[in-house]
Scaffold this active site. Structure first.
Site, PDB file in Angstrom:
ATOM      1  N   ASN A  94      -1.466  -1.779  -4.365  1.00 25.49           N
ATOM      2  CA  ASN A  94      -2.646  -2.232  -5.109  1.00 25.49           C
ATOM      3  C   ASN A  94      -2.317  -2.507  -6.570  1.00 25.49           C
ATOM      4  O   ASN A  94      -1.499  -1.831  -7.170  1.00 25.49           O
ATOM      5  CB  ASN A  94      -3.769  -1.199  -5.011  1.00 25.49           C
ATOM      6  CG  ASN A  94      -4.294  -1.101  -3.592  1.00 25.49           C
ATOM      7  OD1 ASN A  94      -4.037  -1.985  -2.788  1.00 25.49           O
ATOM      8  ND2 ASN A  94      -5.013  -0.039  -3.301  1.00 25.49           N
ATOM      9  N   HIS A 111       3.642  -3.771  -6.333  1.00 20.86           N
ATOM     10  CA  HIS A 111       3.224  -5.170  -6.492  1.00 20.86           C
ATOM     11  C   HIS A 111       2.679  -5.472  -7.884  1.00 20.86           C
ATOM     12  O   HIS A 111       1.978  -6.460  -8.077  1.00 20.86           O
ATOM     13  CB  HIS A 111       2.171  -5.533  -5.428  1.00 20.86           C
ATOM     14  CG  HIS A 111       2.730  -5.596  -4.042  1.00 20.86           C
ATOM     15  ND1 HIS A 111       1.955  -5.658  -2.911  1.00 20.86           N
ATOM     16  CD2 HIS A 111       4.022  -5.621  -3.605  1.00 20.86           C
ATOM     17  CE1 HIS A 111       2.735  -5.704  -1.845  1.00 20.86           C
ATOM     18  NE2 HIS A 111       3.987  -5.674  -2.222  1.00 20.86           N
ATOM     19  N   CYS A 119       5.863 -11.514 -20.092  1.00 21.12           N
ATOM     20  CA  CYS A 119       6.275 -12.770 -20.727  1.00 21.12           C
ATOM     21  C   CYS A 119       7.412 -13.380 -19.916  1.00 21.12           C
ATOM     22  O   CYS A 119       8.416 -12.714 -19.636  1.00 21.12           O
ATOM     23  CB  CYS A 119       6.723 -12.511 -22.157  1.00 21.12           C
ATOM     24  SG  CYS A 119       7.349 -14.004 -22.949  1.00 21.12           S
ATOM     25  N   ALA A 223     -11.444   5.358   4.471  1.00 25.50           N
ATOM     26  CA  ALA A 223     -10.479   6.170   3.723  1.00 25.50           C
ATOM     27  C   ALA A 223     -11.168   7.329   2.991  1.00 25.50           C
ATOM     28  O   ALA A 223     -10.643   8.445   2.974  1.00 25.50           O
ATOM     29  CB  ALA A 223      -9.725   5.284   2.735  1.00 25.50           C
TER      30      ALA A 223
HETATM   31  P1  NAD Z   1      -5.008  -6.099   3.413  1.00 29.46           P
HETATM   32  O1  NAD Z   1      -6.203  -6.700   2.772  1.00 29.46           O
HETATM   33  O2  NAD Z   1      -4.036  -6.953   4.104  1.00 29.46           O
HETATM   34  O3  NAD Z   1      -5.523  -5.028   4.485  1.00 29.46           O
HETATM   35  C1  NAD Z   1      -6.461  -4.047   4.182  1.00 29.46           C
HETATM   36  C2  NAD Z   1      -6.417  -2.978   5.273  1.00 29.46           C
HETATM   37  O4  NAD Z   1      -7.337  -1.967   4.913  1.00 29.46           O
HETATM   38  C3  NAD Z   1      -6.836  -3.489   6.661  1.00 29.46           C
HETATM   39  O5  NAD Z   1      -5.931  -3.007   7.643  1.00 29.46           O
HETATM   40  C4  NAD Z   1      -8.235  -2.877   6.875  1.00 29.46           C
HETATM   41  O6  NAD Z   1      -8.487  -2.565   8.237  1.00 29.46           O
HETATM   42  C5  NAD Z   1      -8.131  -1.611   6.040  1.00 29.46           C
HETATM   43  N1  NAD Z   1      -9.403  -1.149   5.486  1.00 29.46           N
HETATM   44  C6  NAD Z   1     -10.430  -1.898   4.992  1.00 29.46           C
HETATM   45  N2  NAD Z   1     -11.411  -1.115   4.532  1.00 29.46           N
HETATM   46  C7  NAD Z   1     -10.983   0.170   4.705  1.00 29.46           C
HETATM   47  C8  NAD Z   1     -11.545   1.440   4.407  1.00 29.46           C
HETATM   48  N3  NAD Z   1     -12.750   1.563   3.831  1.00 29.46           N
HETATM   49  N4  NAD Z   1     -10.843   2.557   4.724  1.00 29.46           N
HETATM   50  C9  NAD Z   1      -9.620   2.458   5.317  1.00 29.46           C
HETATM   51  N5  NAD Z   1      -9.033   1.280   5.621  1.00 29.46           N
HETATM   52  C10 NAD Z   1      -9.703   0.152   5.309  1.00 29.46           C
HETATM   53  O7  NAD Z   1      -4.307  -5.230   2.295  1.00 29.46           O
HETATM   54  P2  NAD Z   1      -2.798  -4.726   2.122  1.00 29.46           P
HETATM   55  O8  NAD Z   1      -2.240  -4.299   3.431  1.00 29.46           O
HETATM   56  O9  NAD Z   1      -2.838  -3.789   0.979  1.00 29.46           O
HETATM   57  O10 NAD Z   1      -1.915  -5.987   1.674  1.00 29.46           O
HETATM   58  C11 NAD Z   1      -2.281  -7.077   0.988  1.00 29.46           C
HETATM   59  C12 NAD Z   1      -2.001  -7.231  -0.499  1.00 29.46           C
HETATM   60  O11 NAD Z   1      -3.283  -7.281  -1.083  1.00 29.46           O
HETATM   61  C13 NAD Z   1      -1.297  -6.232  -1.338  1.00 29.46           C
HETATM   62  O12 NAD Z   1      -0.129  -6.791  -1.762  1.00 29.46           O
HETATM   63  C14 NAD Z   1      -2.178  -6.029  -2.595  1.00 29.46           C
HETATM   64  O13 NAD Z   1      -1.436  -6.286  -3.781  1.00 29.46           O
HETATM   65  C15 NAD Z   1      -3.224  -7.080  -2.486  1.00 29.46           C
HETATM   66  N6  NAD Z   1      -4.597  -6.705  -2.841  1.00 29.46           N
HETATM   67  C16 NAD Z   1      -4.818  -5.639  -3.667  1.00 29.46           C
HETATM   68  C17 NAD Z   1      -6.123  -5.253  -3.962  1.00 29.46           C
HETATM   69  C18 NAD Z   1      -6.324  -4.077  -4.893  1.00 29.46           C
HETATM   70  O14 NAD Z   1      -5.520  -3.864  -5.812  1.00 29.46           O
HETATM   71  N7  NAD Z   1      -7.382  -3.257  -4.709  1.00 29.46           N
HETATM   72  C19 NAD Z   1      -7.192  -5.936  -3.402  1.00 29.46           C
HETATM   73  C20 NAD Z   1      -6.938  -7.045  -2.570  1.00 29.46           C
HETATM   74  C21 NAD Z   1      -5.614  -7.411  -2.300  1.00 29.46           C
END
Ligand code: NAD
Length: 238
Positions: A94, A111, A119, A223
């Site tokens: 995240n 990430h 920069c 979660a």
């Molecule tokens: P993803 O969006 O691909 O998957 C999210 C996962 O979380 C899914 O498997 C889903 O079933 C699960 N999920 C959704 N709600 C949930 C909950 N309440 N409790 C438990 N599980 C839950 O995300 P990813 O696998 O982290 O990969 C994608 C990329 O997204 C990462 O590289 C990240 O940098 C980026 N991203 C980050 C953020 C953030 O910083 N909060 C937000 C969006 C995307």
């Protein structure tokens, strides 16, 4: 649960979903209505820097707003780090700062981070809380227009990979929370841990994922609830 020396936790967008930050999968692989390649790839930035900078300005504004704060899962992990006898390391995909805001101190942002700029010229990173555009000057080398979000985009190499490899080698319990198993190399960490052979692996997610079969145990649910439950088990040693 017997005592473990080093607990390693991999978190993904799902852990921040209950804090009001959307995951990728919330909207059919779009990120806040944008194609991922448009806003999270070097090519997307080269094609339309304004769109990309505006996108992350909005993400930053949302993160800093009163609507977003750490949820029970972030808080439980911070309590785990504080109260557990052994070591607790969070590896997060995240870009938000909700683990830190909850009180976790041992966090690797593989990430990158939304609240940092880098920069392209001098490679220094800087904290940023406000909007910025192509007219901004690098506080280091003073060049204009060469700052970008310090975020690892698709096609770029994640941060801390050497450190992560040695952490995974040292790990006694591996917990993956709210990650889809679609984004590598993070999606491969569980297989690495299981190949090393000393750690149990637990997956917390609202549903099964592409990599669920590599885990020893699954906790299906939000979660907030499931991580609090798991941390209670660990701290009570049950
Ligand atoms: P993803 O969006 O691909 O998957 C999210 C996962 O979380 C899914 O498997 C889903 O079933 C699960 N999920 C959704 N709600 C949930 C909950 N309440 N409790 C438990 N599980 C839950 O995300 P990813 O696998 O982290 O990969 C994608 C990329 O997204 C990462 O590289 C990240 O940098 C980026 N991203 C980050 C953020 C953030 O910083 N909060 C937000 C969006 C995307």
């Amino acid at each position: 649960m017997e005592k473990k020396n080093h607990i390693v936790i991999l978190t993904g967008a799902g852990i921040s979903q209950e804090s009001g930050i959307k995951t990728f999968r919330d909207s059919n692989g779009l990120w806040e209505n944008h194609k991922i390649e448009d806003v999270a790839s070097p090519l997307g930035f080269a094609k339309n820097p304004k769109l990309v900078l505006d996108f992350y300005n909005l993400r930053r504004e949302q993160l800093m707003s009163d609507e977003v704060s750490p949820n029970k899962a972030h808080t439980a992990l911070a309590a785990l780090e504080k109260e557990y006898d052994g070591k607790v390391t969070i590896i997060t995909q995240n870009i938000d700062d909700l683990h830190e805001r909850a009180g976790s101190t041992n966090v690797l942002h593989m990430h990158g981070e939304l609240l940092k700029m880098r920069c392209i010229n001098c490679n220094n990173t800087f904290d940023v809380k406000d909007k910025f555009d192509q007219k901004n000057r690098c506080p280091g080398c003073k060049k204009i227009g060469l700052l970008r979000p310090d975020i690892v985009w698709f096609g770029e190499t994640p941060y801390f990979l050497d450190e992560i490899e040695s952490i995974l080698n040292d790990c006694d319990l591996f917990i993956s929370i709210g990650t889809s198993g679609n984004v590598y190399p993070a999606a491969g960490f569980v297989q690495l841990v299981k190949a090393i052979g000393k750690a149990q692996a637990i997956e917390v997610n609202i549903e099964g994922t592409e990599i669920s079969n590599h885990f020893d145990q699954h906790m299906i649910g939000n979660a907030g609830e499931k991580v609090s439950e798991l941390v209670n088990y660990i701290l009570k040693g049950v």
